[in-house]
Scaffold this motif. Structure first.
Motif, mmCIF file in Angstrom:
data_model
loop_
_atom_site.group_PDB
_atom_site.id
_atom_site.type_symbol
_atom_site.label_atom_id
_atom_site.label_comp_id
_atom_site.label_asym_id
_atom_site.label_seq_id
_atom_site.Cartn_x
_atom_site.Cartn_y
_atom_site.Cartn_z
ATOM 1 N N PRO A 145 0.805 -1.238 0.000
ATOM 2 C CA PRO A 145 0.000 0.000 0.000
ATOM 3 C C PRO A 145 0.828 1.274 0.000
ATOM 4 N N VAL A 146 2.051 1.230 0.548
ATOM 5 C CA VAL A 146 2.902 2.415 0.524
ATOM 6 C C VAL A 146 3.254 2.781 -0.912
ATOM 7 N N ALA A 147 3.662 1.757 -1.699
ATOM 8 C CA ALA A 147 3.987 1.998 -3.105
ATOM 9 C C ALA A 147 2.736 2.368 -3.894
ATOM 10 N N CYS A 148 1.605 1.742 -3.567
ATOM 11 C CA CYS A 148 0.351 2.079 -4.250
ATOM 12 C C CYS A 148 -0.028 3.531 -4.010
ATOM 13 N N GLY A 149 0.338 4.065 -2.840
ATOM 14 C CA GLY A 149 0.041 5.459 -2.538
ATOM 15 C C GLY A 149 0.720 6.426 -3.485
ATOM 16 N N LEU A 150 1.810 5.978 -4.122
ATOM 17 C CA LEU A 150 2.498 6.820 -5.097
ATOM 18 C C LEU A 150 1.585 7.128 -6.283
ATOM 19 N N PHE A 151 0.640 6.220 -6.571
ATOM 20 C CA PHE A 151 -0.282 6.383 -7.692
ATOM 21 C C PHE A 151 -1.687 6.750 -7.212
ATOM 22 N N LEU A 152 -1.783 7.180 -5.949
ATOM 23 C CA LEU A 152 -3.060 7.608 -5.345
ATOM 24 C C LEU A 152 -4.106 6.494 -5.378
ATOM 25 N N ILE A 153 -3.667 5.247 -5.281
ATOM 26 C CA ILE A 153 -4.590 4.115 -5.220
ATOM 27 C C ILE A 153 -5.161 4.037 -3.802
ATOM 28 N N PRO A 154 -6.482 4.008 -3.649
ATOM 29 C CA PRO A 154 -7.091 3.976 -2.310
ATOM 30 C C PRO A 154 -6.620 2.779 -1.494
ATOM 31 N N ILE A 155 -6.617 2.950 -0.187
ATOM 32 C CA ILE A 155 -6.102 1.924 0.703
ATOM 33 C C ILE A 155 -6.925 0.635 0.625
ATOM 34 N N ASP A 156 -8.260 0.759 0.403
ATOM 35 C CA ASP A 156 -9.072 -0.452 0.352
ATOM 36 C C ASP A 156 -8.701 -1.308 -0.861
ATOM 37 N N ILE A 157 -8.407 -0.670 -1.984
ATOM 38 C CA ILE A 157 -7.971 -1.420 -3.169
ATOM 39 C C ILE A 157 -6.564 -1.975 -2.941
ATOM 40 N N ALA A 158 -5.710 -1.178 -2.321
ATOM 41 C CA ALA A 158 -4.348 -1.645 -2.048
ATOM 42 C C ALA A 158 -4.359 -2.875 -1.156
ATOM 43 N N MET A 159 -5.263 -2.920 -0.196
ATOM 44 C CA MET A 159 -5.346 -4.081 0.689
ATOM 45 C C MET A 159 -5.876 -5.306 -0.042
ATOM 46 N N LYS A 160 -6.672 -5.091 -1.103
ATOM 47 C CA LYS A 160 -7.083 -6.222 -1.928
ATOM 48 C C LYS A 160 -5.881 -6.788 -2.689
ATOM 49 N N VAL A 161 -4.973 -5.913 -3.074
ATOM 50 C CA VAL A 161 -3.733 -6.380 -3.713
ATOM 51 C C VAL A 161 -2.927 -7.200 -2.720
ATOM 52 N N VAL A 162 -2.897 -6.750 -1.467
ATOM 53 C CA VAL A 162 -2.214 -7.512 -0.421
ATOM 54 C C VAL A 162 -2.851 -8.887 -0.264
ATOM 55 N N ALA A 163 -4.187 -8.931 -0.310
ATOM 56 C CA ALA A 163 -4.895 -10.202 -0.172
ATOM 57 C C ALA A 163 -4.526 -11.162 -1.299
ATOM 58 N N ILE A 164 -4.406 -10.635 -2.521
ATOM 59 C CA ILE A 164 -3.991 -11.472 -3.648
ATOM 60 C C ILE A 164 -2.568 -11.976 -3.422
ATOM 61 N N GLY A 165 -1.730 -11.098 -2.882
ATOM 62 C CA GLY A 165 -0.371 -11.518 -2.569
ATOM 63 C C GLY A 165 -0.344 -12.661 -1.574
ATOM 64 N N LEU A 166 -1.252 -12.635 -0.613
ATOM 65 C CA LEU A 166 -1.325 -13.724 0.361
ATOM 66 C C LEU A 166 -1.752 -15.039 -0.288
ATOM 67 N N VAL A 167 -2.609 -14.936 -1.319
ATOM 68 C CA VAL A 167 -3.058 -16.148 -2.018
ATOM 69 C C VAL A 167 -1.890 -16.842 -2.690
ATOM 70 N N ILE A 168 -1.013 -16.058 -3.323
ATOM 71 C CA ILE A 168 0.105 -16.644 -4.075
ATOM 72 C C ILE A 168 1.386 -16.702 -3.241
#
Length: 398
Positions: A347-370
């Protein structure tokens, strides 16, 4: 049969454990809950001993450190850590441009983990980790705090009596022997980890993100087999691959299954000793590398962030990608040194592109899957690089 297995080296026994674990997971998946204890005990034992070992080893190394012999080496090793991480992040950018990935961001997060809000939060956490209570640092395996206190005590003990320094060295040797005993049980622990991993995750879930996994793993392999050898060749002025392959085989394989740079520190220290590396240098550079040398984490942060950018159709320029590489390096240094530590920094890197935290945490969730593949490969790259660069600098003197 047990006698024959006992005569095999550790790596051969680990490979046999891997094959047996996959077979058991495929034929008897219902056995996973029963054998999971084997893996849990092994990793728990490593993580329990590693903090106190690092604490004592760094104190002993600094207390007995010869300033005129090792300062230059440590500076060079730290410089190689930074260069490797930055080149790894740039490699991840290039891979993401050539093979763009997208994500299924409607996936439920499935996690309540809290991520840092920005880079300043990362830097603040790092500074606070340095001054944490030493007992708390040991109990929580806060390796930044452990290194800070060990370094201060080591400097304070530099002017102590030789007998005092010898006692500390003897204690560190005793802990090293204890770690070796634990490492000998690695095949049994890895067998349990493999059974649980493949019985619970299987291949169907991983197939959903096959392209993303290939980009991540492919980039990390490129760093391990191309970028790092180039750096080592520049330092040693000779063919780097014998040393690179030894480090990947002896350190990378165990790190792949323990999924913790901190837990793999004893393995790296043992390998460094067998390579003939100065104990005083290895005792400082390897624990430090396990905390801040995170090329694999830089790759993970960069690839997953750009995958989210592609999914959201955000236009990114070259300058922004270079800035992202710098951000990935800084945030990677804030990884916790335990399994999936880098994912919470996405989410820190996602903040560079103004990606909301809720979407960034979904990216984290996908990371946990793989993470069964991503985190294991990342840790193998991170940990093997610690001993690789230490060995390259030290062996270049010879």
């Amino acid at each position: 049969m047990f006698s024959a297995l006992g005569r095999l080296n550790l790596i051969s026994r680990i490979l046999i454990a891997i094959v047996l674990g996959v077979l058991v997971a495929y034929l008897f998946p219902q056995s996973a809950p029963h054998v999971s204890l084997l893996g849990d005990i092994f990793i728990k034992a490593l993580k329990s001993v590693a903090p106190i070992l690092v604490f004592v080893l760094v104190i002993a190394s600094i207390a007995n450190f010869k300033v005129n012999q090792g300062v230059g080496s440590l500076k060079t090793i730290l410089l190689l850590y930074v260069i490797s991480m930055f080149l790894a992040a740039l490699s991840a950018v290039a891979a993401s441009v050539m093979f763009p990935s997208t994500l299924l961001l409607d996936l439920a997060p499935g996690t309540h983990l809290e991520a840092p809000s920005d880079i300043s939060a990362i830097l603040k956490a790092l500074v606070l980790s340095f001054i944490t209570n030493p007992i708390t640092a040991l109990s929580e395996a806060n390796f930044i705090g452990i290194l800070a206190w060990a370094a201060v005590l080591g400097v304070a003990l530099r002017h102590s009596a030789d007998t005092t320094k010898q006692v500390i060295l003897d204690f560190s040797e005793a802990l090293s022997k204890l770690i070796k005993w634990v490492i000998n049980f690695a095949p049994i622990g890895i067998f349990g980890i493999i059974v649980v991993t493949f019985a619970e995750s299987g291949f169907k879930t991983l197939a959903l993100y096959g392209h993303l996994i290939l980009v991540l793993v492919g980039t990390m392999l490129f760093v391990a087999l191309v970028i790092n050898p180039i750096i080592v060749a520049f330092v040693m002025r000779k063919n780097p691959y014998p040393l690179v392959l030894i480090c990947l085989r002896e350190s990378g394989i165990t790190a792949f299954f323990t999924r913790s740079s901190a837990a793999n520190i004893p393995v790296n220290l043992d390998l460094a000793k067998r390579l003939g590396i100065n104990d005083a240098i290895a005792g400082v550079s390897i624990p430090l590398g396990a905390t801040i040398n995170m090329a694999g984490a830089a790759v993970t942060i960069t690839v997953l962030t750009l995958a989210a950018v592609n999914t959201l159709d955000i236009q990114v320029g070259l300058v922004t990608m270079i800035v992202l590489s710098v951000v990935a390096v800084i945030t990677a240094c804030g990884s916790s040194g335990v399994g999936s530590g880098s994912l919470l920094l996405i989410p820190v890197a996602c903040g560079l592109f103004l990606i909301p935290i809720d979407i960034a945490m979904k990216v984290v969730a996908i990371g946990l899957v793989i993470s069964v593949i991503q985190d294991s490969t990342e840790t193998a790259l991170n940990s093997s690089t610690d001993v690789l660069f230490t060995a390259a600098v030290e062996l270049s003197k010879k």
